[in-house]
Design a protein around this motif. Structure first.
Motif, PDB file in Angstrom:
ATOM      1  N   GLU A 203     -33.190  19.602 -19.014  1.00  0.00           N
ATOM      2  CA  GLU A 203     -32.785  20.373 -17.541  1.00  0.00           C
ATOM      3  C   GLU A 203     -33.233  20.595 -16.290  1.00  0.00           C
ATOM      4  N   ASP A 204     -32.495  21.207 -15.525  1.00  0.00           N
ATOM      5  CA  ASP A 204     -32.383  20.870 -14.287  1.00  0.00           C
ATOM      6  C   ASP A 204     -33.358  22.006 -13.465  1.00  0.00           C
ATOM      7  N   LYS A 205     -35.108  22.226 -13.486  1.00  0.00           N
ATOM      8  CA  LYS A 205     -35.654  23.233 -13.857  1.00  0.00           C
ATOM      9  C   LYS A 205     -36.215  23.076 -12.229  1.00  0.00           C
ATOM     10  N   GLU A 206     -34.936  23.235 -11.334  1.00  0.00           N
ATOM     11  CA  GLU A 206     -34.719  23.240  -9.876  1.00  0.00           C
ATOM     12  C   GLU A 206     -34.129  24.468  -9.498  1.00  0.00           C
ATOM     13  N   ILE A 207     -33.365  24.632 -10.915  1.00  0.00           N
ATOM     14  CA  ILE A 207     -32.232  25.788 -10.789  1.00  0.00           C
ATOM     15  C   ILE A 207     -32.845  27.539 -10.189  1.00  0.00           C
ATOM     16  N   ALA A 316     -27.654  35.592 -11.772  1.00  0.00           N
ATOM     17  CA  ALA A 316     -28.704  35.685 -11.243  1.00  0.00           C
ATOM     18  C   ALA A 316     -29.725  34.938 -11.120  1.00  0.00           C
ATOM     19  N   VAL A 317     -30.676  35.849  -9.798  1.00  0.00           N
ATOM     20  CA  VAL A 317     -31.423  34.859  -9.489  1.00  0.00           C
ATOM     21  C   VAL A 317     -32.221  35.153 -10.212  1.00  0.00           C
ATOM     22  N   ALA A 318     -33.476  34.396 -10.215  1.00  0.00           N
ATOM     23  CA  ALA A 318     -35.071  35.240 -11.126  1.00  0.00           C
ATOM     24  C   ALA A 318     -35.267  36.177  -9.385  1.00  0.00           C
ATOM     25  N   LEU A 319     -35.861  37.261  -9.539  1.00  0.00           N
ATOM     26  CA  LEU A 319     -36.420  37.723  -8.299  1.00  0.00           C
ATOM     27  C   LEU A 319     -37.521  36.521  -7.427  1.00  0.00           C
ATOM     28  N   THR A 320     -38.780  36.018  -8.673  1.00  0.00           N
ATOM     29  CA  THR A 320     -39.807  34.830  -7.711  1.00  0.00           C
ATOM     30  C   THR A 320     -38.782  34.344  -7.756  1.00  0.00           C
ATOM     31  N   LYS A 321     -38.042  33.630  -7.516  1.00  0.00           N
ATOM     32  CA  LYS A 321     -37.041  32.174  -6.491  1.00  0.00           C
ATOM     33  C   LYS A 321     -36.185  32.515  -5.546  1.00  0.00           C
ATOM     34  N   LYS A 323     -35.543  34.953  -1.014  1.00  0.00           N
ATOM     35  CA  LYS A 323     -35.923  34.799  -0.059  1.00  0.00           C
ATOM     36  C   LYS A 323     -35.735  35.785   0.227  1.00  0.00           C
ATOM     37  N   ALA A 324     -33.990  36.319  -0.202  1.00  0.00           N
ATOM     38  CA  ALA A 324     -33.589  37.220   1.070  1.00  0.00           C
ATOM     39  C   ALA A 324     -32.168  37.666  -0.002  1.00  0.00           C
ATOM     40  N   VAL A 325     -31.395  38.604  -0.029  1.00  0.00           N
ATOM     41  CA  VAL A 325     -30.114  39.128  -0.247  1.00  0.00           C
ATOM     42  C   VAL A 325     -29.188  39.684   0.590  1.00  0.00           C
ATOM     43  N   ASP A 326     -28.418  39.411   0.353  1.00  0.00           N
ATOM     44  CA  ASP A 326     -27.507  39.686   1.746  1.00  0.00           C
ATOM     45  C   ASP A 326     -26.662  40.514   1.116  1.00  0.00           C
ATOM     46  N   VAL A 327     -25.433  41.692   1.340  1.00  0.00           N
ATOM     47  CA  VAL A 327     -24.722  42.311   0.652  1.00  0.00           C
ATOM     48  C   VAL A 327     -23.980  42.877   1.342  1.00  0.00           C
ATOM     49  N   LYS A 328     -22.763  42.682   1.685  1.00  0.00           N
ATOM     50  CA  LYS A 328     -21.957  43.327   2.216  1.00  0.00           C
ATOM     51  C   LYS A 328     -20.537  43.954   1.600  1.00  0.00           C
ATOM     52  N   TYR A 329     -20.509  45.425   1.914  1.00  0.00           N
ATOM     53  CA  TYR A 329     -19.572  46.449   1.260  1.00  0.00           C
ATOM     54  C   TYR A 329     -19.077  47.691   2.060  1.00  0.00           C
ATOM     55  N   SER A 393     -35.207  27.471  -2.993  1.00  0.00           N
ATOM     56  CA  SER A 393     -34.926  25.868  -3.546  1.00  0.00           C
ATOM     57  C   SER A 393     -34.590  25.919  -2.643  1.00  0.00           C
ATOM     58  N   GLU A 394     -34.661  24.010  -2.001  1.00  0.00           N
ATOM     59  CA  GLU A 394     -34.451  23.895  -1.466  1.00  0.00           C
ATOM     60  C   GLU A 394     -33.366  22.764  -1.917  1.00  0.00           C
TER      61      GLU A 394
END
Length: 441
Positions: A203-207, A316-321, A323-329, A393-394
């Motif tokens: 399991e890749d815990k960084e994902i 689904a990216v956990a909110l705790t992880k 940084k930003a979210v870009d939405v184009k609509y 995550s880097e």
């Protein structure tokens, strides 16, 4: 004088209550005791049981316990279901009955002249043989006796049926006790000309994806760990206790095959599915066949396409992880940045974090339950919603999901290397509504 007589009457009245109350309690207690007392069937008391011989329908298996492990006395290479043997040994030790039925040795009246089940248990010094006869529907109990004893007892149905496991049901097709689905390096499923390969890794815990799994689908992305576990657990149950004998003709034409990449590989072939939904299964590690009930057949055949294993979550990216979210609509672009605990900005200006959180939770909850190959060719348009998640995550800095109208009921989703997944239009409309709510504040 009258006062003294009155006092005496009161005392006598109280004594009567005490006496008759005590009588009533004793009567009730005696009745309960009669109903619940258990009677020892054999005078031979056994300590820890180390041998078992079980016979029914012309089949017999002889088991012995060696160094804490049960073995087939006649064939030590046979894999024995350890928990099943322990359960029988525990239940048979100093077996008790609910009551004595007869002491005249009238075996034929109770089906004990031709017992349906015989079990012999020993502790290395002493042994006891019990014979189980007819089941009495009216009292919900089986009749049982110690072999050659004239005393016949009634035993609870649950206790009797725990003991009365088919002798061959103790034979396992594989040593499932030593492995789990986590030990498999891969699982290959072949059905109706299709082959699905599921690969297992650390399991890749960084994902940062909430739908992360240690299983991946060849050519796609993460596989639903629950579905893989369900298939493995179903096969394990079949191969652990459903041995049906050696008549391979019952298998018929195979309908599916499951190959599991353990250190000692295992292949399970599901045979022809009968009209009642049942089937038989053959394992590469055993010369026996195993019965498969209709519910288990359904579990094994529900996932015949690789998209059946895709997690319902689209991206689904956990909110705790986050940084930003870009939405184009449409013609609008919105950039939300997390600036601190319970704080964010919209296009560089502080915005209502609670409103953003409601929107983001809905966005994160977008799920798909189906896939259409035709939808894979749908190209993004000016009506699409494009969401880019920037993570902390880097190793996995960003993910992009694109939702495009497909028809009047569905949007098609493209994310994590997958296209053609369908999302209910109402889900997308709810996301848009919450986006408008946070951007208008």
């Amino acid at each position: 004088m009258k006062k003294r007589q009155k006092t005496t009457l009161i005392i006598l009245f109280c004594l009567n209550i005490i006496v008759y109350g005590a009588f009533g309690i004793n009567l009730a207690t005696g009745k309960n005791k009669t109903d619940t007392d258990e009677t020892t069937i054999s005078q031979t008391q056994l300590s820890d049981i180390t041998t078992l011989s079980l016979s029914s329908d012309g089949e017999t298996i002889n088991l012995k316990e060696e160094n804490g492990k049960w073995e087939d006395s006649d064939n030590p290479d046979t894999v024995i279901n350890q928990s099943a043997a322990l359960i029988v040994a525990d239940k048979i030790q100093n077996l008790t009955a609910s009551r004595l039925v007869s002491s005249d040795g009238d075996y034929s009246s109770y089906g004990l002249d031709n017992p349906v089940y015989t079990v012999t248990a020993g502790d290395g010094t002493n042994s006891v043989t019990y014979e189980i006869g007819n089941f009495n529907d009216s009292i919900g109990k089986y009749y049982v006796c110690e072999k050659d004893s004239p005393n016949i007892y009634a035993i609870y149905q649950s206790a009797a049926e725990t003991i009365m496991a088919s002798p061959i049901s103790f034979i396992m097709a594989y040593d499932f006790d030593s492995v789990s689905s986590d030990n498999a390096k891969y699982i290959k499923i072949s059905s109706n000309g299709n082959e699905i390969t599921l690969n297992h890794s650390e399991e890749d815990k960084e994902i940062p994806l909430g739908s992360n799994s240690s299983w991946t689908i060849e050519g796609l992305s993460f596989a639903d760990n629950y579905k893989i576990s369900e298939i493995y657990d179903t096969i394990k149950t079949i191969g652990s206790s459903n041995c049906a004998g050696s008549d391979n003709s019952l298998l018929g034409t195979p309908s599916a095959q499951f190959e599991m990449g353990f250190d000692s590989p295992l292949t399970a072939v599901l045979g022809h599915i009968n009209s009642d939904g049942t089937a038989y299964m053959k394992f590469s590690t055993s010369d026996k066949i195993y019965s498969v009930d209709s519910d288990s057949v359904k579990k094994l055949t529900d996932y015949t396409d690789k998209y059946d294993f895709v997690s319902q979550s689209v991206c689904a990216v956990a909110l705790t992880k986050l940084k930003a979210v870009d939405v184009k609509y449409g013609e609008n672009e919105y950039k939300f940045e997390i600036t601190g605990e319970n704080a964010c900005t919209l296009n560089g200006k502080e915005c209502d974090y609670n409103a953003f959180k409601d929107f983001y939770n809905k966005l994160n909850g977008i799920s798909s339950t189906s896939h259409k190959a035709e939808a894979e060719s749908i190209a993004p348009s000016d009506k699409s919603i494009t969401v880019t998640f920037e993570t902390t995550s880097e190793k996995y800095p960003s993910y992009t999901a694109v939702y495009t109208p497909y028809d009047e009921s569905w949007y098609t989703a493209e994310a994590c290397g997958m296209k053609g997944r369908l999302v209910n239009i109402r889900t997308i409309e709810s996301v848009i509504k919450l986006l408008n709510a946070v951007t208008e504040n």
